[in-house]
Design an enzyme around this catalytic site. Structure first.
Site, PDB file in Angstrom:
ATOM      1  N   CYS A 272       9.182   1.639  10.743  1.00  0.00           N
ATOM      2  CA  CYS A 272       9.723   2.718   9.916  1.00  0.00           C
ATOM      3  C   CYS A 272       9.454   4.066  10.587  1.00  0.00           C
ATOM      4  O   CYS A 272       8.307   4.418  10.857  1.00  0.00           O
ATOM      5  CB  CYS A 272       9.042   2.667   8.551  1.00  0.00           C
ATOM      6  SG  CYS A 272       9.594   3.929   7.418  1.00  0.00           S
ATOM      7  N   ASN A 273      10.515   4.799  10.850  1.00  0.00           N
ATOM      8  CA  ASN A 273      10.357   6.107  11.495  1.00  0.00           C
ATOM      9  C   ASN A 273       9.568   7.056  10.613  1.00  0.00           C
ATOM     10  O   ASN A 273       8.742   7.825  11.096  1.00  0.00           O
ATOM     11  CB  ASN A 273      11.735   6.722  11.782  1.00  0.00           C
ATOM     12  CG  ASN A 273      12.442   6.034  12.919  1.00  0.00           C
ATOM     13  OD1 ASN A 273      12.458   6.510  14.036  1.00  0.00           O
ATOM     14  ND2 ASN A 273      13.036   4.879  12.648  1.00  0.00           N
ATOM     15  N   THR A 274       9.831   7.017   9.300  1.00  0.00           N
ATOM     16  CA  THR A 274       9.131   7.924   8.393  1.00  0.00           C
ATOM     17  C   THR A 274       7.636   7.614   8.384  1.00  0.00           C
ATOM     18  O   THR A 274       6.801   8.517   8.490  1.00  0.00           O
ATOM     19  CB  THR A 274       9.713   7.801   6.965  1.00  0.00           C
ATOM     20  OG1 THR A 274      11.124   8.030   7.017  1.00  0.00           O
ATOM     21  CG2 THR A 274       9.077   8.780   6.019  1.00  0.00           C
TER      22      THR A 274
ATOM     23  N   ASP B 187       7.955  -2.094   7.578  1.00  0.00           N
ATOM     24  CA  ASP B 187       8.964  -1.077   7.258  1.00  0.00           C
ATOM     25  C   ASP B 187       8.958  -0.818   5.756  1.00  0.00           C
ATOM     26  O   ASP B 187       8.465  -1.638   4.976  1.00  0.00           O
ATOM     27  CB  ASP B 187      10.366  -1.527   7.700  1.00  0.00           C
ATOM     28  CG  ASP B 187      11.415  -0.455   7.417  1.00  0.00           C
ATOM     29  OD1 ASP B 187      11.205   0.707   7.808  1.00  0.00           O
ATOM     30  OD2 ASP B 187      12.420  -0.762   6.753  1.00  0.00           O
ATOM     31  N   SER B 188       9.548   0.295   5.361  1.00  0.00           N
ATOM     32  CA  SER B 188       9.668   0.590   3.938  1.00  0.00           C
ATOM     33  C   SER B 188      10.583  -0.418   3.238  1.00  0.00           C
ATOM     34  O   SER B 188      10.539  -0.537   2.017  1.00  0.00           O
ATOM     35  CB  SER B 188      10.224   2.004   3.756  1.00  0.00           C
ATOM     36  OG  SER B 188      11.472   2.120   4.415  1.00  0.00           O
TER      37      SER B 188
ATOM     38  N   GLU C 265      23.095   1.007   3.447  1.00  0.00           N
ATOM     39  CA  GLU C 265      22.674  -0.082   2.546  1.00  0.00           C
ATOM     40  C   GLU C 265      23.838  -0.564   1.692  1.00  0.00           C
ATOM     41  O   GLU C 265      23.877  -1.714   1.264  1.00  0.00           O
ATOM     42  CB  GLU C 265      21.493   0.377   1.687  1.00  0.00           C
ATOM     43  CG  GLU C 265      20.251   0.526   2.548  1.00  0.00           C
ATOM     44  CD  GLU C 265      18.943   0.611   1.786  1.00  0.00           C
ATOM     45  OE1 GLU C 265      18.954   0.593   0.546  1.00  0.00           O
ATOM     46  OE2 GLU C 265      17.901   0.700   2.468  1.00  0.00           O
TER      47      GLU C 265
ATOM     48  N   TYR D  64      11.004   5.697   1.656  1.00  0.00           N
ATOM     49  CA  TYR D  64       9.870   6.515   2.085  1.00  0.00           C
ATOM     50  C   TYR D  64      10.353   7.907   2.519  1.00  0.00           C
ATOM     51  O   TYR D  64       9.593   8.861   2.504  1.00  0.00           O
ATOM     52  CB  TYR D  64       9.172   5.868   3.288  1.00  0.00           C
ATOM     53  CG  TYR D  64       8.213   4.738   2.977  1.00  0.00           C
ATOM     54  CD1 TYR D  64       8.235   4.060   1.760  1.00  0.00           C
ATOM     55  CD2 TYR D  64       7.270   4.337   3.918  1.00  0.00           C
ATOM     56  CE1 TYR D  64       7.348   3.011   1.501  1.00  0.00           C
ATOM     57  CE2 TYR D  64       6.384   3.304   3.667  1.00  0.00           C
ATOM     58  CZ  TYR D  64       6.424   2.644   2.458  1.00  0.00           C
ATOM     59  OH  TYR D  64       5.540   1.620   2.222  1.00  0.00           O
ATOM     60  N   GLY D  65      11.599   7.964   2.923  1.00  0.00           N
ATOM     61  CA  GLY D  65      12.132   9.173   3.575  1.00  0.00           C
ATOM     62  C   GLY D  65      12.147  10.421   2.724  1.00  0.00           C
ATOM     63  O   GLY D  65      12.305  11.527   3.233  1.00  0.00           O
TER      64      GLY D  65
ATOM     65  N   CYS E 238      15.845   6.778  12.734  1.00  0.00           N
ATOM     66  CA  CYS E 238      15.786   6.121  11.427  1.00  0.00           C
ATOM     67  C   CYS E 238      16.235   4.679  11.616  1.00  0.00           C
ATOM     68  O   CYS E 238      17.187   4.413  12.365  1.00  0.00           O
ATOM     69  CB  CYS E 238      16.699   6.834  10.429  1.00  0.00           C
ATOM     70  SG  CYS E 238      16.800   5.995   8.833  1.00  0.00           S
ATOM     71  N   THR E 239      15.546   3.786  10.922  1.00  0.00           N
ATOM     72  CA  THR E 239      15.823   2.351  11.081  1.00  0.00           C
ATOM     73  C   THR E 239      17.265   1.955  10.785  1.00  0.00           C
ATOM     74  O   THR E 239      17.752   0.959  11.310  1.00  0.00           O
ATOM     75  CB  THR E 239      14.926   1.558  10.112  1.00  0.00           C
ATOM     76  OG1 THR E 239      15.027   2.164   8.811  1.00  0.00           O
ATOM     77  CG2 THR E 239      13.499   1.528  10.571  1.00  0.00           C
ATOM     78  N   HIS E 240      17.916   2.721   9.914  1.00  0.00           N
ATOM     79  CA  HIS E 240      19.249   2.306   9.462  1.00  0.00           C
ATOM     80  C   HIS E 240      20.370   2.673  10.434  1.00  0.00           C
ATOM     81  O   HIS E 240      21.451   2.098  10.386  1.00  0.00           O
ATOM     82  CB  HIS E 240      19.556   2.943   8.109  1.00  0.00           C
ATOM     83  CG  HIS E 240      18.783   2.361   6.972  1.00  0.00           C
ATOM     84  ND1 HIS E 240      17.406   2.262   6.986  1.00  0.00           N
ATOM     85  CD2 HIS E 240      19.189   1.828   5.793  1.00  0.00           C
ATOM     86  CE1 HIS E 240      16.998   1.714   5.853  1.00  0.00           C
ATOM     87  NE2 HIS E 240      18.068   1.436   5.120  1.00  0.00           N
TER      88      HIS E 240
HETATM   89  N1  DGL Z   1      12.782   3.112   7.172  1.00  0.00           N
HETATM   90  C1  DGL Z   1      13.050   4.519   6.952  1.00  0.00           C
HETATM   91  C2  DGL Z   1      12.991   5.262   8.285  1.00  0.00           C
HETATM   92  O1  DGL Z   1      13.177   4.704   9.347  1.00  0.00           O
HETATM   93  C3  DGL Z   1      14.391   4.737   6.258  1.00  0.00           C
HETATM   94  C4  DGL Z   1      14.427   4.235   4.831  1.00  0.00           C
HETATM   95  C5  DGL Z   1      13.474   4.964   3.896  1.00  0.00           C
HETATM   96  O2  DGL Z   1      13.625   6.187   3.679  1.00  0.00           O
HETATM   97  O3  DGL Z   1      12.568   4.303   3.393  1.00  0.00           O
HETATM   98  O4  DGL Z   1      12.742   6.444   8.293  1.00  0.00           O
END
Ligand code: DGL
Length: 273
Positions: free
Chosen positions: A75-77, A12-13, A152, A44-45, A187-189
């Site tokens: 990570c979705n991105t 993940d990012s 966060e 990363y987003g 998105c992971t969050h």
């Molecule tokens: N992990 C990213 C996602 O799931 C979210 C955090 C980021 O932007 O790095 O898209």
């Protein structure tokens, strides 16, 4: 005796992918895990395809070099922008979060109308829309860039988060998508604010969490890939190793919130570009 337990590499990012690791641990407790959080280079987003792809491929190499038998791009991105590039460069199977999330939405949605929330980059890639349309669903994608920093910050039940999410969802469930019956957390969050999203989404909406559907997809892969762990190994606790590209102390502190329990074995990694 060498262990027959597979090591699953999770990338993940940063911290958010720990929500995917949490789902994996619940479903597949008889594996070992190596988690890589690229905390020095997040988010990363808001980054370009080229940059995200380069970072993600480097991280995938690192996890493969650490013995991962399968890679989960939590990570979705990174999945949306670079899954093809990561898969092309890998020598082990790679599972991203978009396909499992879209598959779960397809089985949950009765009217085949879905809203997907994610980062700016995920939404711009239209990876979810393409995966959903391929399954006969129509999708409205909505970028919610303010939600990652709010989560966060730990504001998972804060009135500001409620207002911000309310505005985003209000804009998404509109213009022909008022009756969309499924909300995909792309998105992971966002799993951390699932209760809040449940409260503010229209009452008829079901929520699909990509983390849970990805864990189910990984369990399916493992069955085909590896022999089942022997009984003794099955009973012992999963070994968890964490790697972070920024402060180990910060990873422990923030990561605990996402994973739901203390994080011990964290090593700092400096990826040379
Ligand atoms: N992990 C990213 C996602 O799931 C979210 C955090 C980021 O932007 O790095 O898209």
């Amino acid at each position: 005796m060498t262990s027959r337990r597979p090591t699953i590499g999770v990338f993940d990012s940063g911290f958010g992918g720990l929500t995917v690791l949490k789902a994996l641990l619940e479903l597949i407790p008889d594996a070992d895990y190596a988690y890589f959080g690229d905390t020095a280079r997040l988010p990363y987003g808001s980054k370009s395809v080229e940059t995200v792809a380069r970072y993600a491929v480097e991280a995938a190499h690192f996890l493969e070099g650490s013995g991962a038998a399968l890679l989960v791009i939590a990570c979705n991105t990174a999945t949306a922008l670079a899954l093809d590039r990561i898969t092309a460069g890998a020598h082990v199977p790679v599972v991203g979060v978009v396909e499992p999330g879209a598959g779960a939405a397809a089985s949950v949605s009765a009217n085949k109308k879905v809203v997907v929330v994610g980062t700016e980059a995920t939404v711009s890639s239209h990876a979810y829309r393409k995966a959903l349309e391929a399954r006969g669903l129509s999708a409205r994608e909505k970028a919610c860039p303010l939600l990652v920093p709010l989560v966060e910050e730990g504001w998972v039940e804060h009135r500001v988060t409620e207002q911000v999410a309310g505005i985003y969802l209000g804009e998404a469930f509109a213009d022909g998508f008022q009756d969309a019956d499924t909300l995909v957390l792309g998105c992971t969050h966002y799993p951390l604010i699932k209760p809040l999203l449940h409260r503010i989404a229209p009452a008829h909406v079901s929520i699909v969490d990509s983390a849970e559907s990805t864990a189910r997809a990984v369990a399916g892969h493992l069955k085909n890939l590896l022999p089942p762990a022997v009984d003794q190994e099955r009973r012992s606790k999963p070994r968890l190793k964490f790697f972070a590209t920024d402060s180990v102390e910060k990873f422990r502190r923030l990561g605990q919130r996402f994973l739901g329990h203390p994080i011990e074995d964290v090593q700092h990694v400096d990826l040379k570009e």
